[in-house]
Design a protein around this motif. Structure first.
Motif, PDB file in Angstrom:
ATOM      1  N   TRP A   1      53.912  58.059  26.125  1.00  0.00           N
ATOM      2  CA  TRP A   1      53.405  56.684  26.177  1.00  0.00           C
ATOM      3  C   TRP A   1      52.218  56.595  27.132  1.00  0.00           C
ATOM      4  N   ALA A   2      52.335  57.224  28.305  1.00  0.00           N
ATOM      5  CA  ALA A   2      51.254  57.192  29.289  1.00  0.00           C
ATOM      6  C   ALA A   2      49.991  57.868  28.742  1.00  0.00           C
ATOM      7  N   ALA A   3      50.154  58.917  27.945  1.00  0.00           N
ATOM      8  CA  ALA A   3      49.000  59.590  27.350  1.00  0.00           C
ATOM      9  C   ALA A   3      48.338  58.689  26.307  1.00  0.00           C
ATOM     10  N   GLN A   4      49.135  57.912  25.596  1.00  0.00           N
ATOM     11  CA  GLN A   4      48.605  57.018  24.572  1.00  0.00           C
ATOM     12  C   GLN A   4      47.928  55.794  25.190  1.00  0.00           C
ATOM     13  N   TYR A   5      48.441  55.335  26.338  1.00  0.00           N
ATOM     14  CA  TYR A   5      47.905  54.154  27.025  1.00  0.00           C
ATOM     15  C   TYR A   5      47.577  54.525  28.475  1.00  0.00           C
ATOM     16  N   PRO A   6      46.527  55.312  28.688  1.00  0.00           N
ATOM     17  CA  PRO A   6      46.263  55.863  30.023  1.00  0.00           C
ATOM     18  C   PRO A   6      46.013  54.827  31.113  1.00  0.00           C
ATOM     19  N   GLY A   7      45.416  53.701  30.811  1.00  0.00           N
ATOM     20  CA  GLY A   7      45.115  52.716  31.839  1.00  0.00           C
ATOM     21  C   GLY A   7      46.287  51.818  32.186  1.00  0.00           C
ATOM     22  N   ALA A   8      47.330  51.847  31.392  1.00  0.00           N
ATOM     23  CA  ALA A   8      48.432  50.899  31.563  1.00  0.00           C
ATOM     24  C   ALA A   8      49.231  51.137  32.838  1.00  0.00           C
ATOM     25  N   LEU A   9      49.311  52.366  33.302  1.00  0.00           N
ATOM     26  CA  LEU A   9      50.106  52.653  34.488  1.00  0.00           C
ATOM     27  C   LEU A   9      49.303  52.577  35.776  1.00  0.00           C
ATOM     28  N   GLN A  10      47.996  52.316  35.664  1.00  0.00           N
ATOM     29  CA  GLN A  10      47.167  52.194  36.853  1.00  0.00           C
ATOM     30  C   GLN A  10      47.391  50.822  37.475  1.00  0.00           C
ATOM     31  N   PRO A  11      47.509  50.770  38.811  1.00  0.00           N
ATOM     32  CA  PRO A  11      47.682  49.462  39.433  1.00  0.00           C
ATOM     33  C   PRO A  11      46.445  48.598  39.173  1.00  0.00           C
ATOM     34  N   GLN A  12      46.693  47.372  38.816  1.00  0.00           N
ATOM     35  CA  GLN A  12      45.607  46.457  38.503  1.00  0.00           C
ATOM     36  C   GLN A  12      45.237  45.648  39.743  1.00  0.00           C
ATOM     37  N   GLU A  13      43.953  45.560  40.016  1.00  0.00           N
ATOM     38  CA  GLU A  13      43.443  44.757  41.130  1.00  0.00           C
ATOM     39  C   GLU A  13      43.491  43.299  40.686  1.00  0.00           C
ATOM     40  N   PRO A  14      44.108  42.430  41.506  1.00  0.00           N
ATOM     41  CA  PRO A  14      44.136  41.022  41.100  1.00  0.00           C
ATOM     42  C   PRO A  14      42.727  40.454  41.043  1.00  0.00           C
ATOM     43  N   ASP A  15      42.489  39.576  40.074  1.00  0.00           N
ATOM     44  CA  ASP A  15      41.145  39.008  39.977  1.00  0.00           C
ATOM     45  C   ASP A  15      40.930  37.955  41.065  1.00  0.00           C
ATOM     46  N   LYS A  16      39.697  37.510  41.198  1.00  0.00           N
ATOM     47  CA  LYS A  16      39.324  36.575  42.269  1.00  0.00           C
ATOM     48  C   LYS A  16      40.111  35.274  42.160  1.00  0.00           C
ATOM     49  N   GLY A  17      40.359  34.820  40.964  1.00  0.00           N
ATOM     50  CA  GLY A  17      41.127  33.584  40.776  1.00  0.00           C
ATOM     51  C   GLY A  17      42.550  33.721  41.302  1.00  0.00           C
ATOM     52  N   ASP A  18      43.187  34.854  41.000  1.00  0.00           N
ATOM     53  CA  ASP A  18      44.548  35.102  41.495  1.00  0.00           C
ATOM     54  C   ASP A  18      44.564  35.201  43.019  1.00  0.00           C
ATOM     55  N   GLN A  19      43.555  35.861  43.568  1.00  0.00           N
ATOM     56  CA  GLN A  19      43.476  35.991  45.028  1.00  0.00           C
ATOM     57  C   GLN A  19      43.305  34.622  45.686  1.00  0.00           C
ATOM     58  N   ALA A  20      42.448  33.773  45.108  1.00  0.00           N
ATOM     59  CA  ALA A  20      42.227  32.432  45.660  1.00  0.00           C
ATOM     60  C   ALA A  20      43.498  31.592  45.555  1.00  0.00           C
ATOM     61  N   LEU A  21      44.186  31.692  44.421  1.00  0.00           N
ATOM     62  CA  LEU A  21      45.432  30.944  44.232  1.00  0.00           C
ATOM     63  C   LEU A  21      46.497  31.402  45.225  1.00  0.00           C
ATOM     64  N   ASN A  22      46.558  32.688  45.485  1.00  0.00           N
ATOM     65  CA  ASN A  22      47.503  33.232  46.456  1.00  0.00           C
ATOM     66  C   ASN A  22      47.192  32.701  47.852  1.00  0.00           C
ATOM     67  N   LEU A  23      45.915  32.684  48.221  1.00  0.00           N
ATOM     68  CA  LEU A  23      45.506  32.175  49.522  1.00  0.00           C
ATOM     69  C   LEU A  23      45.852  30.693  49.661  1.00  0.00           C
ATOM     70  N   LEU A  24      45.617  29.923  48.610  1.00  0.00           N
ATOM     71  CA  LEU A  24      45.979  28.503  48.643  1.00  0.00           C
ATOM     72  C   LEU A  24      47.486  28.318  48.810  1.00  0.00           C
ATOM     73  N   GLY A  25      48.259  29.143  48.154  1.00  0.00           N
ATOM     74  CA  GLY A  25      49.712  29.076  48.292  1.00  0.00           C
ATOM     75  C   GLY A  25      50.152  29.354  49.718  1.00  0.00           C
ATOM     76  N   GLN A  26      49.529  30.340  50.353  1.00  0.00           N
ATOM     77  CA  GLN A  26      49.855  30.652  51.749  1.00  0.00           C
ATOM     78  C   GLN A  26      49.476  29.496  52.672  1.00  0.00           C
ATOM     79  N   GLN A  27      48.318  28.890  52.413  1.00  0.00           N
ATOM     80  CA  GLN A  27      47.894  27.755  53.230  1.00  0.00           C
ATOM     81  C   GLN A  27      48.829  26.566  53.044  1.00  0.00           C
ATOM     82  N   LEU A  28      49.260  26.325  51.821  1.00  0.00           N
ATOM     83  CA  LEU A  28      50.189  25.237  51.549  1.00  0.00           C
ATOM     84  C   LEU A  28      51.510  25.454  52.264  1.00  0.00           C
TER      85      LEU A  28
END
Length: 127
Positions: free
Chosen positions: A70-97
């Motif tokens: 499966w990993a050979a068929q979908y090589p990028g699927a097991l790589q950790p994904q960097e959260p996008d800027k929107g997710d990072q901003a939402l996370n920061l807002l949650g911490q501030q709240l």
């Protein structure tokens, strides 16, 4: 109609299933017994016979081989994904709240304590 289950001719492990007519005659490496619930790769003991569980070692090796395929068929699927800027901003807002809510709770407790002190001082002044 009933379910038909096939085993590989060489290693006798489950390979496929089908639906056949009720009067279907079994061929080599076929059975009507469902191998579901058996440790994979389940093995057919004889044509028409029962399936047996794989050993724990066989099962672990099979699962690892499946994971690698499966990993050979979908090589990028097991790589950790960097959260996008929107997710990072939402996370920061949650911490501030969460911080604001904690400060509000502390403030509410302080106001309640102050109110109790005022009430006690008024009660003692009236006595």
């Amino acid at each position: 109609m009933k379910g038909l289950y096939r085993a590989d001719a060489v290693n006798r492990t489950f390979v496929s299933s089908d639906v056949v007519a009720d009067d279907y005659q079994l061929k080599d490496n076929e059975t009507f017994e469902d191998p579901s619930g058996k440790l994979s790769p389940a093995k057919l003991t004889a044509t028409g016979g029962p399936w047996i569980d794989a050993t724990e070692e066989e099962h672990q090796a099979y699962m690892e081989a499946q994971r690698k395929a499966w990993a050979a068929q979908y090589p990028g699927a097991l790589q950790p994904q960097e959260p996008d800027k929107g997710d990072q901003a939402l996370n920061l807002l949650g911490q501030q709240l969460a911080k604001v809510e904690a400060q509000q709770d502390t403030l509410t407790k302080s106001v309640n304590a102050l109110g109790q002190l005022v009430a006690k001082s008024q009660a003692s002044a009236q006595n």
